[in-house]
Design an enzyme around this catalytic site. Structure first.
Site, PDB file in Angstrom:
ATOM      1  CD  GLU A  58      46.896  50.808  47.879  1.00 38.87           C
ATOM      2  OE1 GLU A  58      46.036  50.415  48.695  1.00 38.87           O
ATOM      3  OE2 GLU A  58      46.649  50.947  46.669  1.00 38.87           O
ATOM      4  CB  CYS A 215      30.842  44.523  43.637  1.00 43.11           C
ATOM      5  SG  CYS A 215      30.352  43.027  44.525  1.00 43.11           S
ATOM      6  CB  CYS A 222      24.165  41.701  39.522  1.00 42.78           C
ATOM      7  SG  CYS A 222      24.474  41.625  41.316  1.00 42.78           S
ATOM      8  CB  CYS A 225      28.852  42.338  37.508  1.00 41.18           C
ATOM      9  SG  CYS A 225      30.322  41.691  38.325  1.00 41.18           S
ATOM     10  CB  CYS A 231      28.844  36.446  40.735  1.00 40.06           C
ATOM     11  SG  CYS A 231      28.446  37.022  42.404  1.00 40.06           S
TER      12      CYS A 231
END
Length: 360
Positions: A58, A215, A222, A225, A231
DNA sequence: TTCCAGGCCC
DNA sequence: GGGCCTGGAA
């Protein structure tokens, strides 16, 4: 003070809250299912729930792309297989292993964090996001990522990718340059969490994967998605307009001269101050104008330094033009605090990327 | 060649 | 709110 004729939005609720709460179960369900079927599962740090390995990945992944991180991650783990081996290492070695990754304060904080885990937590990472966030280099979002991946904690992440995903999902009209608006989005991110802790790893990974793939900032896909229809920005056909960020960058230019001194195959390096650009890294002596560099060169040799092609390097707030001048010394000299480093030993010094390229 | 993304710290 | 670095996209 104006009279209050209408309810004033408070710090804890706004008009979107009801919408977000209604959206939450379906959003989490779809995202988790999509992640399990289409998300990333094969990355090295996904093969473990060891907080040391997840934490290391991370930190490296902050501001750095996956393909770049892969090699560094494996080298780091080979040299520092546990948080204790990292804590016991010298900072200089950690910085040298980090060279080329950028944002070198991450390496300093990494080392400081490892030492805190060793000295204050008995060698084990704490198991809650709140405690993780107290450690150096671990902010709210990174703490949440570790806690959700390793301990199933129901806690929200909100990195740049997730701001984009959620900003679009909610057609969030606040300007994220404002800390108040960012706080609002954090609250919505928390509302959207799945009910079951067991879903947290897939949910958190799903947000990251969605932001990294479909995204995308430009030309979001889209049609593919999993939350198409949920959305709001996609429904309006304006996904690319979110999230809203007005902060604009003021860039300046900095021009400096770089003195590359060489003697019998060794290169003169100076360690940079502990703060500022390339903090703690090793570099060639820098001068603000050519006259100053030439004055230094004249004090060391009778010959003039050879001009090399300029190096362009960009930082957040300025474009940096560096003019390297190379001078081979007949007699050894000590131009000041620094070290003569043999080419074979360069890898043991943390060099900024453009210098590594210049010398390489 | 220029532009831009990106999380934490001070 | 400004500073940090690099790689990749425009």
């Amino acid at each position: 003070m104006p009279t209050l004729s209408a309810p004033t939005p408070t710090a804890t609720t706004d008009a979107l809250d009801t919408t977000v709460a209604a959206l939450a179960p379906d959003f989490a369900l779809r995202l988790v299912a999509w992640q399990r079927q289409h998300g990333r599962h094969a990355l090295p740090w996904q093969q473990t729930r060891d907080p040391y390995r997840v934490w290391l990945s991370e930190i490296m992944l902050q501001q750095t792309q996956v393909t770049t991180v892969l090699g560094y991650y494996q080298r780091f783990l080979a040299r520092f297989p546990t948080v204790r081996t990292l804590a016991d290492a010298h900072l200089d070695e950690v910085l040298a292993m980090w060279q080329g990754l950028g944002y070198y304060s991450r390496a300093r904080n990494l080392h400081r964090c490892a030492q805190a885990v060793r000295d204050q937590h008995g060698g084990e990472f704490p198991r809650t996001a709140a405690q993780l966030a107290e450690l150096s280099g671990i902010g709210r979002s990174t703490a949440a990522a570790i806690a959700s991946f390793c301990f199933d904690e129901r806690v929200a992440i909100l990195d740049g990718n997730v701001k984009r995903v959620l900003g679009r999902l909610l057609a969030f009209d606040g300007d994220l340059a404002s800390s108040a608006q960012e706080k609002r989005l954090w609250r919505h991110a928390e509302t959207l969490l799945p009910a079951a802790g067991a879903d947290m790893p897939s949910y958190t990974q799903g947000l990251m994967d969605l932001g990294a793939s479909l995204c995308a900032t430009r030309s979001p896909q889209c049609l593919l998605c999993p939350v198409q229809g949920l959305c709001e920005a996609q429904r309006r056909g304006v996904a690319e307009q979110f999230p809203i960020k007005t902060r604009k960058l003021k860039r300046s230019r900095r021009e400096q001269w770089w003195l590359w001194l060489e003697h019998e195959g060794r290169i003169w390096l100076e360690q940079r101050p502990a703060t500022g650009v390339w903090a703690g890294l090793w570099s060639l002596p820098l001068f603000d104008d050519e006259a100053q560099l030439l004055a230094q060169a004249q004090a060391l040799a009778a010959t003039a330094p050879e001009p090399l092609p300029r190096v362009d390097h960009a930082l957040t707030h300025f474009d940096w033009v560096l003019h390297p001048r190379r001078l081979v010394l007949e007699r050894r000299a000590e131009p000041g605090p620094g070290a003569w480093v043999a080419r074979d030993d360069l890898a043991r010094y943390a060099l900024p990327a453009p210098l590594k390229k210049l010398l390489g």
